[in-house]
Write an enzyme that holds these catalytic residues in place. Sequence first.
Site, PDB file in Angstrom:
ATOM      1  N   LYS A   9       0.872  -1.153   0.234  1.00  0.00           N
ATOM      2  CA  LYS A   9       0.016  -0.001  -0.116  1.00  0.00           C
ATOM      3  C   LYS A   9       0.819   1.320  -0.049  1.00  0.00           C
ATOM      4  O   LYS A   9       2.127   1.319   0.112  1.00  0.00           O
ATOM      5  CB  LYS A   9      -1.060  -0.003   1.139  1.00  0.00           C
ATOM      6  CG  LYS A   9      -1.872  -1.248   0.921  1.00  0.00           C
ATOM      7  CD  LYS A   9      -2.995  -1.273   2.302  1.00  0.00           C
ATOM      8  CE  LYS A   9      -4.090  -2.177   2.176  1.00  0.00           C
ATOM      9  NZ  LYS A   9      -5.002  -2.389   3.311  1.00  0.00           N
ATOM     10  N   TYR A  49     -12.423  -1.980  -3.987  1.00  0.00           N
ATOM     11  CA  TYR A  49     -12.979  -2.283  -2.621  1.00  0.00           C
ATOM     12  C   TYR A  49     -14.344  -2.171  -2.540  1.00  0.00           C
ATOM     13  O   TYR A  49     -14.989  -1.698  -1.642  1.00  0.00           O
ATOM     14  CB  TYR A  49     -12.281  -1.209  -1.605  1.00  0.00           C
ATOM     15  CG  TYR A  49     -10.825  -1.593  -1.076  1.00  0.00           C
ATOM     16  CD1 TYR A  49     -10.627  -2.754  -0.267  1.00  0.00           C
ATOM     17  CD2 TYR A  49      -9.782  -0.926  -1.241  1.00  0.00           C
ATOM     18  CE1 TYR A  49      -9.383  -3.236  -0.170  1.00  0.00           C
ATOM     19  CE2 TYR A  49      -8.499  -1.033  -0.993  1.00  0.00           C
ATOM     20  CZ  TYR A  49      -8.280  -2.425  -0.057  1.00  0.00           C
ATOM     21  OH  TYR A  49      -7.130  -2.525   0.314  1.00  0.00           O
ATOM     22  N   ARG A  85      -1.616 -13.770   4.268  1.00  0.00           N
ATOM     23  CA  ARG A  85      -2.352 -13.291   5.332  1.00  0.00           C
ATOM     24  C   ARG A  85      -1.603 -13.399   6.774  1.00  0.00           C
ATOM     25  O   ARG A  85      -1.421 -12.248   7.548  1.00  0.00           O
ATOM     26  CB  ARG A  85      -3.641 -13.576   5.259  1.00  0.00           C
ATOM     27  CG  ARG A  85      -4.491 -13.282   4.421  1.00  0.00           C
ATOM     28  CD  ARG A  85      -5.786 -13.484   4.282  1.00  0.00           C
ATOM     29  NE  ARG A  85      -6.741 -12.914   5.231  1.00  0.00           N
ATOM     30  CZ  ARG A  85      -7.126 -11.498   5.067  1.00  0.00           C
ATOM     31  NH1 ARG A  85      -7.008 -11.002   4.074  1.00  0.00           N
ATOM     32  NH2 ARG A  85      -7.999 -10.877   6.005  1.00  0.00           N
ATOM     33  N   ARG A 102       2.507  -6.055   8.959  1.00  0.00           N
ATOM     34  CA  ARG A 102       1.759  -4.897   9.438  1.00  0.00           C
ATOM     35  C   ARG A 102       2.049  -4.522  10.790  1.00  0.00           C
ATOM     36  O   ARG A 102       2.335  -3.108  11.103  1.00  0.00           O
ATOM     37  CB  ARG A 102       0.249  -5.293   9.571  1.00  0.00           C
ATOM     38  CG  ARG A 102      -0.400  -5.273   8.163  1.00  0.00           C
ATOM     39  CD  ARG A 102      -1.588  -5.954   8.095  1.00  0.00           C
ATOM     40  NE  ARG A 102      -2.440  -5.574   7.024  1.00  0.00           N
ATOM     41  CZ  ARG A 102      -3.523  -6.386   6.429  1.00  0.00           C
ATOM     42  NH1 ARG A 102      -4.134  -7.423   7.327  1.00  0.00           N
ATOM     43  NH2 ARG A 102      -4.124  -6.043   5.419  1.00  0.00           N
ATOM     44  N   ASN A 112      -2.447   0.302   6.694  1.00  0.00           N
ATOM     45  CA  ASN A 112      -1.758  -0.785   7.359  1.00  0.00           C
ATOM     46  C   ASN A 112      -0.704  -1.713   6.457  1.00  0.00           C
ATOM     47  O   ASN A 112      -0.404  -2.889   6.536  1.00  0.00           O
ATOM     48  CB  ASN A 112      -2.912  -1.816   7.772  1.00  0.00           C
ATOM     49  CG  ASN A 112      -3.887  -2.217   6.891  1.00  0.00           C
ATOM     50  OD1 ASN A 112      -3.753  -1.839   5.630  1.00  0.00           O
ATOM     51  ND2 ASN A 112      -4.942  -3.225   7.220  1.00  0.00           N
ATOM     52  N   HIS A 115      -2.178  -5.610   1.392  1.00  0.00           N
ATOM     53  CA  HIS A 115      -3.317  -5.929   1.371  1.00  0.00           C
ATOM     54  C   HIS A 115      -3.029  -7.556   0.834  1.00  0.00           C
ATOM     55  O   HIS A 115      -2.028  -7.898   0.027  1.00  0.00           O
ATOM     56  CB  HIS A 115      -4.040  -5.457   0.032  1.00  0.00           C
ATOM     57  CG  HIS A 115      -5.345  -6.375  -0.428  1.00  0.00           C
ATOM     58  ND1 HIS A 115      -6.411  -6.418   0.130  1.00  0.00           N
ATOM     59  CD2 HIS A 115      -5.357  -7.199  -1.655  1.00  0.00           C
ATOM     60  CE1 HIS A 115      -6.983  -7.283  -0.658  1.00  0.00           C
ATOM     61  NE2 HIS A 115      -6.431  -7.703  -1.614  1.00  0.00           N
ATOM     62  N   GLU A 126      -9.254 -10.893  -7.940  1.00  0.00           N
ATOM     63  CA  GLU A 126      -8.514  -9.816  -7.715  1.00  0.00           C
ATOM     64  C   GLU A 126      -7.339  -9.745  -8.775  1.00  0.00           C
ATOM     65  O   GLU A 126      -6.668  -8.680  -9.190  1.00  0.00           O
ATOM     66  CB  GLU A 126      -8.011  -9.724  -6.271  1.00  0.00           C
ATOM     67  CG  GLU A 126      -9.084  -9.343  -5.361  1.00  0.00           C
ATOM     68  CD  GLU A 126      -8.500  -9.488  -3.970  1.00  0.00           C
ATOM     69  OE1 GLU A 126      -7.432  -9.679  -3.565  1.00  0.00           O
ATOM     70  OE2 GLU A 126      -9.711  -8.874  -3.206  1.00  0.00           O
TER      71      GLU A 126
HETATM   72  P1  ATP Z   1      -7.033  -6.106   3.153  1.00  0.00           P
HETATM   73  O1  ATP Z   1      -8.213  -6.496   2.405  1.00  0.00           O
HETATM   74  O2  ATP Z   1      -6.552  -4.758   2.880  1.00  0.00           O
HETATM   75  O3  ATP Z   1      -6.086  -7.344   2.757  1.00  0.00           O
HETATM   76  P2  ATP Z   1      -8.098  -7.240   5.388  1.00  0.00           P
HETATM   77  O4  ATP Z   1      -8.809  -8.153   4.430  1.00  0.00           O
HETATM   78  O5  ATP Z   1      -7.254  -7.610   6.689  1.00  0.00           O
HETATM   79  O6  ATP Z   1      -7.294  -6.220   4.731  1.00  0.00           O
HETATM   80  P3  ATP Z   1     -10.678  -5.798   5.090  1.00  0.00           P
HETATM   81  O7  ATP Z   1     -11.670  -5.896   6.252  1.00  0.00           O
HETATM   82  O8  ATP Z   1     -10.699  -6.475   3.784  1.00  0.00           O
HETATM   83  O9  ATP Z   1      -9.359  -6.097   5.797  1.00  0.00           O
HETATM   84  O10 ATP Z   1     -10.435  -4.323   5.053  1.00  0.00           O
HETATM   85  C1  ATP Z   1      -9.898  -3.696   4.034  1.00  0.00           C
HETATM   86  C2  ATP Z   1      -9.063  -2.554   4.431  1.00  0.00           C
HETATM   87  O11 ATP Z   1      -9.914  -1.401   4.928  1.00  0.00           O
HETATM   88  C3  ATP Z   1      -8.082  -2.911   5.310  1.00  0.00           C
HETATM   89  O12 ATP Z   1      -6.747  -3.315   5.139  1.00  0.00           O
HETATM   90  C4  ATP Z   1      -7.527  -1.511   6.250  1.00  0.00           C
HETATM   91  O13 ATP Z   1      -6.764  -0.678   5.306  1.00  0.00           O
HETATM   92  C5  ATP Z   1      -9.268  -0.940   6.064  1.00  0.00           C
HETATM   93  N1  ATP Z   1      -9.952  -1.022   7.212  1.00  0.00           N
HETATM   94  C6  ATP Z   1     -10.632  -2.094   7.603  1.00  0.00           C
HETATM   95  N2  ATP Z   1     -11.245  -2.013   8.727  1.00  0.00           N
HETATM   96  C7  ATP Z   1     -11.030  -0.686   9.029  1.00  0.00           C
HETATM   97  C8  ATP Z   1     -11.354  -0.022  10.227  1.00  0.00           C
HETATM   98  N3  ATP Z   1     -12.156  -0.442  11.142  1.00  0.00           N
HETATM   99  N4  ATP Z   1     -10.656   1.386  10.399  1.00  0.00           N
HETATM  100  C9  ATP Z   1      -9.995   1.709   9.415  1.00  0.00           C
HETATM  101  N5  ATP Z   1      -9.611   1.141   8.401  1.00  0.00           N
HETATM  102  C10 ATP Z   1     -10.297  -0.087   8.154  1.00  0.00           C
HETATM  103 MG    MG Z   2      -9.959  -8.039   2.683  1.00  0.00          MG
END
Ligand code: ATP
Ligand code: MG
Length: 137
Positions: A9, A49, A85, A102, A112, A115, A126
Amino acid sequence: IERTLSIIKPNAVAKDAIGAILGRFEAAGLKIVAARMLHMSREQASAFYAIHQGKPFFDELVDFMISGPVMVQVLEGEDAVAKNREIMGATNPAQAAPGTIRADFADSFTENAAHGSDSPENAAVEIAFFFPEGVCP
Ligand code: ATP
Ligand code: MG
């Protein structure tokens, strides 16, 4: 053998952590079989997203993802989705295990650092999103 989509990111690209992060994937046995760098448009990031549309963090997430270039790669290996992951650590960096990407490179919940696809099915979608021309077999 499985494939997954990984994104370094904008915050991690900005702090010159591309090499360190790719090195962690390779050290863990995940092969980089495709890669590209791009600066996403708002439309692209919103589409990528789309599943999070309407959530309270969506606008902040899209603003962040278009704040600078990202590095996108396809990782291949045994259990690539889960392994990636695990190497990334928990979504909330405050809960990410020590030594994960992370834990080491995140700046906040949103920023964070990385992804990773959350299932082989989503990985296929994706990968096609960022590599519509296909990836070498
Ligand atoms: P990613 O999809 O980026 O790999 P993830 O699958 O662990 O991460 P998701 O639930 O898909 O998490 O959320 C996508 C992204 O949105 C997160 O990586 C983070 O950058 C952001 N995000 C998710 N939840 C929150 C939150 N509660 N507050 C702020 N940002 C969030
Ligand atoms: Mg995700």
